[in-house]
Scaffold this active site. Sequence first.
Site, short mmCIF file in Angstrom:
data_model
loop_
_atom_site.label_atom_id
_atom_site.label_comp_id
_atom_site.label_asym_id
_atom_site.label_seq_id
_atom_site.Cartn_x
_atom_site.Cartn_y
_atom_site.Cartn_z
N HIS A 84 -12.79 3.75 3.33
CA HIS A 84 -11.89 4.80 2.84
C HIS A 84 -12.70 6.02 2.43
CE1 HIS A 84 -9.18 1.21 2.16
NE2 HIS A 84 -8.42 2.03 2.84
N TYR B 237 -0.65 -0.85 10.25
CA TYR B 237 -0.89 -1.49 8.96
C TYR B 237 0.36 -1.37 8.08
CZ TYR B 237 -3.40 -1.89 4.45
OH TYR B 237 -3.85 -2.25 3.21
N SER C 154 0.85 -1.18 0.00
CA SER C 154 0.00 0.00 0.00
C SER C 154 0.89 1.23 0.00
CB SER C 154 -0.86 -0.03 1.26
OG SER C 154 -1.36 1.26 1.52
N SER C 155 0.36 2.35 -0.48
CA SER C 155 1.16 3.57 -0.52
C SER C 155 1.43 4.11 0.90
CB SER C 155 0.47 4.64 -1.35
OG SER C 155 -0.82 4.88 -0.86
N CYS C 156 0.72 3.60 1.91
CA CYS C 156 0.96 4.11 3.28
C CYS C 156 2.25 3.57 3.89
CB CYS C 156 -0.23 3.82 4.18
SG CYS C 156 -0.38 2.10 4.57
N LYS D 178 2.74 -4.24 6.29
CA LYS D 178 2.97 -4.29 4.84
C LYS D 178 4.46 -4.23 4.52
CE LYS D 178 -1.18 -4.63 3.16
NZ LYS D 178 -1.55 -5.85 2.43
N1 LIG Z 1 -8.63 -0.57 -1.06
C1 LIG Z 1 -7.58 0.21 -1.20
O1 LIG Z 1 -7.71 1.43 -1.37
C2 LIG Z 1 -6.19 -0.36 -1.21
C3 LIG Z 1 -5.13 0.52 -1.40
C4 LIG Z 1 -3.84 0.02 -1.39
C5 LIG Z 1 -3.62 -1.32 -1.19
N2 LIG Z 1 -4.67 -2.16 -1.01
C6 LIG Z 1 -4.34 -3.58 -0.79
O2 LIG Z 1 -5.10 -4.44 -1.61
C7 LIG Z 1 -5.36 -5.64 -0.91
C8 LIG Z 1 -6.86 -5.93 -0.92
O3 LIG Z 1 -7.56 -4.84 -0.36
P1 LIG Z 1 -9.12 -4.63 -0.58
O4 LIG Z 1 -9.36 -3.18 -0.63
O5 LIG Z 1 -9.60 -5.51 -1.67
O6 LIG Z 1 -9.70 -5.15 0.81
P2 LIG Z 1 -11.09 -5.87 1.10
O7 LIG Z 1 -12.12 -5.42 0.13
O8 LIG Z 1 -11.35 -5.69 2.55
O9 LIG Z 1 -10.77 -7.39 0.81
C9 LIG Z 1 -9.91 -8.13 1.62
C10 LIG Z 1 -10.28 -9.57 1.49
O10 LIG Z 1 -9.40 -10.31 2.33
C11 LIG Z 1 -10.16 -11.30 2.98
N3 LIG Z 1 -9.57 -11.69 4.23
C12 LIG Z 1 -9.13 -10.91 5.24
N4 LIG Z 1 -8.69 -11.66 6.25
C13 LIG Z 1 -8.87 -12.96 5.88
C14 LIG Z 1 -8.60 -14.19 6.49
N5 LIG Z 1 -8.08 -14.27 7.73
N6 LIG Z 1 -8.90 -15.32 5.82
C15 LIG Z 1 -9.44 -15.27 4.59
N7 LIG Z 1 -9.70 -14.12 3.94
C16 LIG Z 1 -9.42 -12.98 4.59
C17 LIG Z 1 -11.49 -10.63 3.23
O11 LIG Z 1 -12.46 -11.60 3.50
P3 LIG Z 1 -13.83 -11.23 4.26
O12 LIG Z 1 -14.67 -10.62 3.17
O13 LIG Z 1 -14.34 -12.52 4.74
O14 LIG Z 1 -13.46 -10.25 5.34
C18 LIG Z 1 -11.70 -9.88 1.93
O15 LIG Z 1 -12.33 -10.69 0.98
C19 LIG Z 1 -4.80 -5.47 0.50
O16 LIG Z 1 -3.54 -6.05 0.59
C20 LIG Z 1 -4.67 -3.97 0.63
O17 LIG Z 1 -3.62 -3.63 1.49
C21 LIG Z 1 -5.95 -1.72 -1.01
#
Ligand SMILES: NC(=O)c1ccc[n+]([C@@H]2O[C@H](COP(=O)([O-])OP(=O)(O)OC[C@H]3O[C@@H](n4cnc5c(N)ncnc54)[C@H](OP(=O)(O)O)[C@@H]3O)[C@@H](O)[C@H]2O)c1
Length: 313
Positions: free
Chosen positions: A180, A137, A108-110, A141
């Site tokens: 967010h 977080y 992540s950018s953070c 990361k």
């Molecule tokens: N969204 C952003 O703006 C953003 C920005 C930068 C980086 N990212 C990175 O992109 C990645 C995905 O982010 P996202 O935004 O897609 O998040 P998200 O929508 O919350 O999705 C995360 C997924 O991970 C699953 N998960 C979490 N803990 C788990 C566990 N113990 N066992 C199985 N599954 C698990 C969640 O399942 P449940 O649905 O069951 O909780 C969910 O499906 C992350 O690494 C994040 O750091 C996101």
Amino acid sequence: MQKNSKIFVAGHRGLVGGAIVRRLQALGYDNLLLAGRDQLDLQDRNAVEAFFAANKPEVVILAAAKVGGIHANNSYPAEFLHDNLVLQNNVIDAAYRHGAAKLTFLGSSCIYPKLAPQPIKEEYLLTGPLEPTNEWYAIAKIAGIKLCQAYRRQYGFNAISLMPTNLYGPGDNFDLQNSHVLPALIRKFHEARANGDHEVVMWGTGTPRREFLHVDDMAAATVFLTETYEGEDIVNVGVGDDISIRELAEMVKEITGFEGRIVNDASKPDGTPRKLLDVGRLHGLGWKAQIPLHQGITGTYRWFLQHHAEARL
Ligand SMILES: NC(=O)c1ccc[n+]([C@@H]2O[C@H](COP(=O)([O-])OP(=O)(O)OC[C@H]3O[C@@H](n4cnc5c(N)ncnc54)[C@H](OP(=O)(O)O)[C@@H]3O)[C@@H](O)[C@H]2O)c1
């Protein structure tokens, strides 16, 4: 990566994982391995070990994590640090030991210092103090990036790490406490319009500048780099352009059709003053974002209206 390679997308029900699955399917990858949290808790080391031993995925895209905005990060620091460390350690280690040919880790950018020069180049990692509201977080990361680099150096494991900027799009989390800024604004303006309110309160001063990448672009970049990139260096994934939170709120207001006022609640934290990724390395590798912000938010709002019942609210 062959069209029939067995590809495990961890977190496929999330914002990013869901978009990656759509992208892989659209490109003709037809051997996807998917397991929701109900089938496989990625924090359970024994369960992850058994899953990898039984399925032996050739490619692993790690899009599962505990994710949230400023409020969630501030409220649950132990979970943001512990749960992310455990989950990524389990998956990266199991992927290596069970012979995966490639692993893509999403950071992540953070991870970058709070006051990093802008735009942020990949080499600014670990050159200054982090933004305190999400350091838990960010530390997890950073440990994930280092684990990928360490496994590459010591074992020759082909793990790459991508650093996405702020993402948004269909399937986002619209829960006001844990989401967010962009999905929170969409929901606030939508509800204010529906309720006939005269004003919407926006957290913070509105002056911080942020960059937003559509999740379908993120998915396209992730698949492209999983197919083509094999380096230890992390790669920023962004659009290379930013907007103030105030301007963003005006755009969401216009798209949702809300006609009242925007009021700032300056007692709420702003976070980092500016966060714009330098995307020179990404462009050099041959990939550029395609979806303009206004078009992307319009599509996301349409998705929110059509999927209100199943959206995360
Ligand atoms: N969204 C952003 O703006 C953003 C920005 C930068 C980086 N990212 C990175 O992109 C990645 C995905 O982010 P996202 O935004 O897609 O998040 P998200 O929508 O919350 O999705 C995360 C997924 O991970 C699953 N998960 C979490 N803990 C788990 C566990 N113990 N066992 C199985 N599954 C698990 C969640 O399942 P449940 O649905 O069951 O909780 C969910 O499906 C992350 O690494 C994040 O750091 C996101």
